[in-house]
Design a protein around this motif. Structure first.
Motif, PDB file in Angstrom:
ATOM      1  N   SER A   1       0.796  -1.178  -0.118  1.00 30.01           N
ATOM      2  CA  SER A   1      -0.092   0.121   0.012  1.00 30.01           C
ATOM      3  C   SER A   1       0.878   1.102   0.075  1.00 30.01           C
ATOM      4  O   SER A   1       2.126   1.127   0.308  1.00 30.01           O
ATOM      5  CB  SER A   1      -0.897   0.003   1.213  1.00 30.01           C
ATOM      6  OG  SER A   1      -0.228  -0.060   2.260  1.00 30.01           O
ATOM      7  N   ASN A   2       0.414   2.379  -0.500  1.00 37.98           N
ATOM      8  CA  ASN A   2       1.094   3.563  -0.613  1.00 37.98           C
ATOM      9  C   ASN A   2       0.532   4.570   0.291  1.00 37.98           C
ATOM     10  O   ASN A   2      -0.932   4.957   0.065  1.00 37.98           O
ATOM     11  CB  ASN A   2       1.122   4.140  -2.104  1.00 37.98           C
ATOM     12  CG  ASN A   2       1.707   5.451  -2.150  1.00 37.98           C
ATOM     13  OD1 ASN A   2       2.169   6.109  -1.163  1.00 37.98           O
ATOM     14  ND2 ASN A   2       1.698   5.939  -3.418  1.00 37.98           N
ATOM     15  N   CYS A   3       1.046   5.041   1.394  1.00 41.73           N
ATOM     16  CA  CYS A   3       0.477   5.850   2.307  1.00 41.73           C
ATOM     17  C   CYS A   3      -0.174   7.291   1.769  1.00 41.73           C
ATOM     18  O   CYS A   3      -0.943   7.837   2.357  1.00 41.73           O
ATOM     19  CB  CYS A   3       1.363   6.141   3.554  1.00 41.73           C
ATOM     20  SG  CYS A   3       1.813   4.716   4.693  1.00 41.73           S
TER      21      CYS A   3
ATOM     22  N   ASP B   1      -1.794   7.443  -1.238  1.00 43.29           N
ATOM     23  CA  ASP B   1      -2.952   7.143  -1.904  1.00 43.29           C
ATOM     24  C   ASP B   1      -4.263   7.401  -1.023  1.00 43.29           C
ATOM     25  O   ASP B   1      -4.585   6.512  -0.217  1.00 43.29           O
ATOM     26  CB  ASP B   1      -2.818   5.674  -2.317  1.00 43.29           C
ATOM     27  CG  ASP B   1      -3.823   5.333  -3.209  1.00 43.29           C
ATOM     28  OD1 ASP B   1      -4.629   6.259  -3.820  1.00 43.29           O
ATOM     29  OD2 ASP B   1      -3.836   4.335  -3.991  1.00 43.29           O
TER      30      ASP B   1
ATOM     31  N   ASN C   1      -6.838   6.937  -1.793  1.00 44.63           N
ATOM     32  CA  ASN C   1      -8.148   6.114  -2.258  1.00 44.63           C
ATOM     33  C   ASN C   1      -8.067   4.837  -1.427  1.00 44.63           C
ATOM     34  O   ASN C   1      -8.955   3.936  -1.276  1.00 44.63           O
ATOM     35  CB  ASN C   1      -7.943   5.661  -3.705  1.00 44.63           C
ATOM     36  CG  ASN C   1      -8.100   6.736  -4.539  1.00 44.63           C
ATOM     37  OD1 ASN C   1      -9.279   7.623  -4.359  1.00 44.63           O
ATOM     38  ND2 ASN C   1      -7.210   6.683  -5.710  1.00 44.63           N
ATOM     39  N   LEU C   2      -7.102   4.669  -0.470  1.00 45.91           N
ATOM     40  CA  LEU C   2      -7.068   3.495   0.428  1.00 45.91           C
ATOM     41  C   LEU C   2      -7.511   3.737   1.804  1.00 45.91           C
ATOM     42  O   LEU C   2      -7.524   2.900   2.543  1.00 45.91           O
ATOM     43  CB  LEU C   2      -5.495   3.078   0.466  1.00 45.91           C
ATOM     44  CG  LEU C   2      -4.914   2.756  -0.720  1.00 45.91           C
ATOM     45  CD1 LEU C   2      -3.629   2.408  -0.379  1.00 45.91           C
ATOM     46  CD2 LEU C   2      -5.618   1.513  -1.443  1.00 45.91           C
ATOM     47  N   GLN C   3      -8.620   4.901   2.065  1.00 47.62           N
ATOM     48  CA  GLN C   3      -9.099   4.902   3.264  1.00 47.62           C
ATOM     49  C   GLN C   3      -9.798   3.810   3.894  1.00 47.62           C
ATOM     50  O   GLN C   3     -10.083   3.809   4.989  1.00 47.62           O
ATOM     51  CB  GLN C   3     -10.109   6.358   3.163  1.00 47.62           C
ATOM     52  CG  GLN C   3      -9.224   7.564   2.690  1.00 47.62           C
ATOM     53  CD  GLN C   3      -8.238   7.990   3.914  1.00 47.62           C
ATOM     54  OE1 GLN C   3      -8.284   7.452   4.929  1.00 47.62           O
ATOM     55  NE2 GLN C   3      -7.233   8.589   3.553  1.00 47.62           N
ATOM     56  N   ASP C   4     -10.334   3.078   3.068  1.00 46.95           N
ATOM     57  CA  ASP C   4     -11.139   1.969   3.556  1.00 46.95           C
ATOM     58  C   ASP C   4     -10.277   0.922   4.001  1.00 46.95           C
ATOM     59  O   ASP C   4     -11.022  -0.266   4.678  1.00 46.95           O
ATOM     60  CB  ASP C   4     -12.182   1.357   2.318  1.00 46.95           C
ATOM     61  CG  ASP C   4     -11.335   0.773   1.091  1.00 46.95           C
ATOM     62  OD1 ASP C   4     -10.202   1.189   0.894  1.00 46.95           O
ATOM     63  OD2 ASP C   4     -11.956  -0.145   0.526  1.00 46.95           O
ATOM     64  N   GLN C   5      -8.973   0.787   4.108  1.00 41.27           N
ATOM     65  CA  GLN C   5      -8.086  -0.125   4.556  1.00 41.27           C
ATOM     66  C   GLN C   5      -7.631   0.162   6.013  1.00 41.27           C
ATOM     67  O   GLN C   5      -6.694  -0.442   6.402  1.00 41.27           O
ATOM     68  CB  GLN C   5      -6.979  -0.213   3.467  1.00 41.27           C
ATOM     69  CG  GLN C   5      -7.588  -1.032   2.181  1.00 41.27           C
ATOM     70  CD  GLN C   5      -6.428  -1.251   1.243  1.00 41.27           C
ATOM     71  OE1 GLN C   5      -5.016  -1.170   1.795  1.00 41.27           O
ATOM     72  NE2 GLN C   5      -6.559  -1.424   0.104  1.00 41.27           N
ATOM     73  N   LYS C   6      -8.012   1.301   6.598  1.00 39.00           N
ATOM     74  CA  LYS C   6      -7.589   1.897   7.832  1.00 39.00           C
ATOM     75  C   LYS C   6      -7.649   1.046   8.956  1.00 39.00           C
ATOM     76  O   LYS C   6      -8.769   0.373   9.258  1.00 39.00           O
ATOM     77  CB  LYS C   6      -8.130   3.220   8.031  1.00 39.00           C
ATOM     78  CG  LYS C   6      -7.963   4.231   6.983  1.00 39.00           C
ATOM     79  CD  LYS C   6      -8.374   5.634   7.425  1.00 39.00           C
ATOM     80  CE  LYS C   6      -9.687   5.824   7.945  1.00 39.00           C
ATOM     81  NZ  LYS C   6      -9.871   7.266   8.069  1.00 39.00           N
TER      82      LYS C   6
ATOM     83  N   TYR D   1      -4.612   7.997   5.277  1.00 41.60           N
ATOM     84  CA  TYR D   1      -3.969   8.041   3.881  1.00 41.60           C
ATOM     85  C   TYR D   1      -4.030   9.236   3.361  1.00 41.60           C
ATOM     86  O   TYR D   1      -5.185   9.881   2.876  1.00 41.60           O
ATOM     87  CB  TYR D   1      -4.485   6.642   3.041  1.00 41.60           C
ATOM     88  CG  TYR D   1      -4.192   5.521   3.423  1.00 41.60           C
ATOM     89  CD1 TYR D   1      -3.224   4.684   2.684  1.00 41.60           C
ATOM     90  CD2 TYR D   1      -4.809   4.795   4.590  1.00 41.60           C
ATOM     91  CE1 TYR D   1      -2.668   3.431   3.244  1.00 41.60           C
ATOM     92  CE2 TYR D   1      -4.652   3.547   4.813  1.00 41.60           C
ATOM     93  CZ  TYR D   1      -3.575   2.673   4.385  1.00 41.60           C
ATOM     94  OH  TYR D   1      -3.123   1.533   4.800  1.00 41.60           O
TER      95      TYR D   1
ATOM     96  N   CYS E   1       0.034   3.682   8.400  1.00 37.86           N
ATOM     97  CA  CYS E   1       0.217   5.226   7.807  1.00 37.86           C
ATOM     98  C   CYS E   1      -0.625   6.034   8.595  1.00 37.86           C
ATOM     99  O   CYS E   1      -1.635   5.903   8.941  1.00 37.86           O
ATOM    100  CB  CYS E   1      -0.715   5.123   6.349  1.00 37.86           C
ATOM    101  SG  CYS E   1       0.076   4.024   5.046  1.00 37.86           S
TER     102      CYS E   1
END
Length: 127
Positions: free
Chosen positions: A35-37, A39, A41-46, A52, A75
């Protein structure tokens, strides 16, 4: 392929198996989540307190489970405080200061005794 891998020792200790992939045919197996901190678009992986976005950086963390401590990457929003020579880390509503390389802090907002490690300060705050 794996130096110093003692199969007998491994089979005698059930807690040395895979954490998330219990149907593995062999061990050790890698558990890699890319994952890229930065990004957004990755808010659902928190995880709790994670963020992010462009101002986020990656931190090493240890998340305890019922049987073992799991190394993890998290992140957190952070910014350099150049005058104080510290990294300010925002974790949910909490602000934690990284004052030296590899300093370990409690992970605020996490239900159990989780910790996170500050990065090498010069790598994230080069000025």
């Amino acid at each position: 392929m794996y130096p110093n891998l003692n199969i007998e020792h491994h089979l005698q200790h059930q807690d040395l198996g895979p954490v998330f992939f219990h149907q593995a045919d062999e061990c050790p197996i890698p558990h890699l989540v890319l994952s890229n901190c930065a990004d957004e678009n990755l808010q659902d992986q928190k995880l709790p307190g994670e963020h992010y976005g462009k101002t986020s950086k990656c931190f090493n963390a240890v998340l305890p489970s019922q049987t073992i401590d799991i190394p993890y990457a998290v992140c957190f929003e952070s910014k350099c405080k150049e005058e104080e020579r510290v990294l300010e880390v925002k974790i949910g509503k909490h602000i934690v200061l990284c004052e030296r390389d590899f300093q370990v802090h409690e992970y605020p907002g996490f239900a159990s005794a989780a910790t996170f490690e500050c990065p090498r300060l010069f790598a994230v705050c080069p000025k």
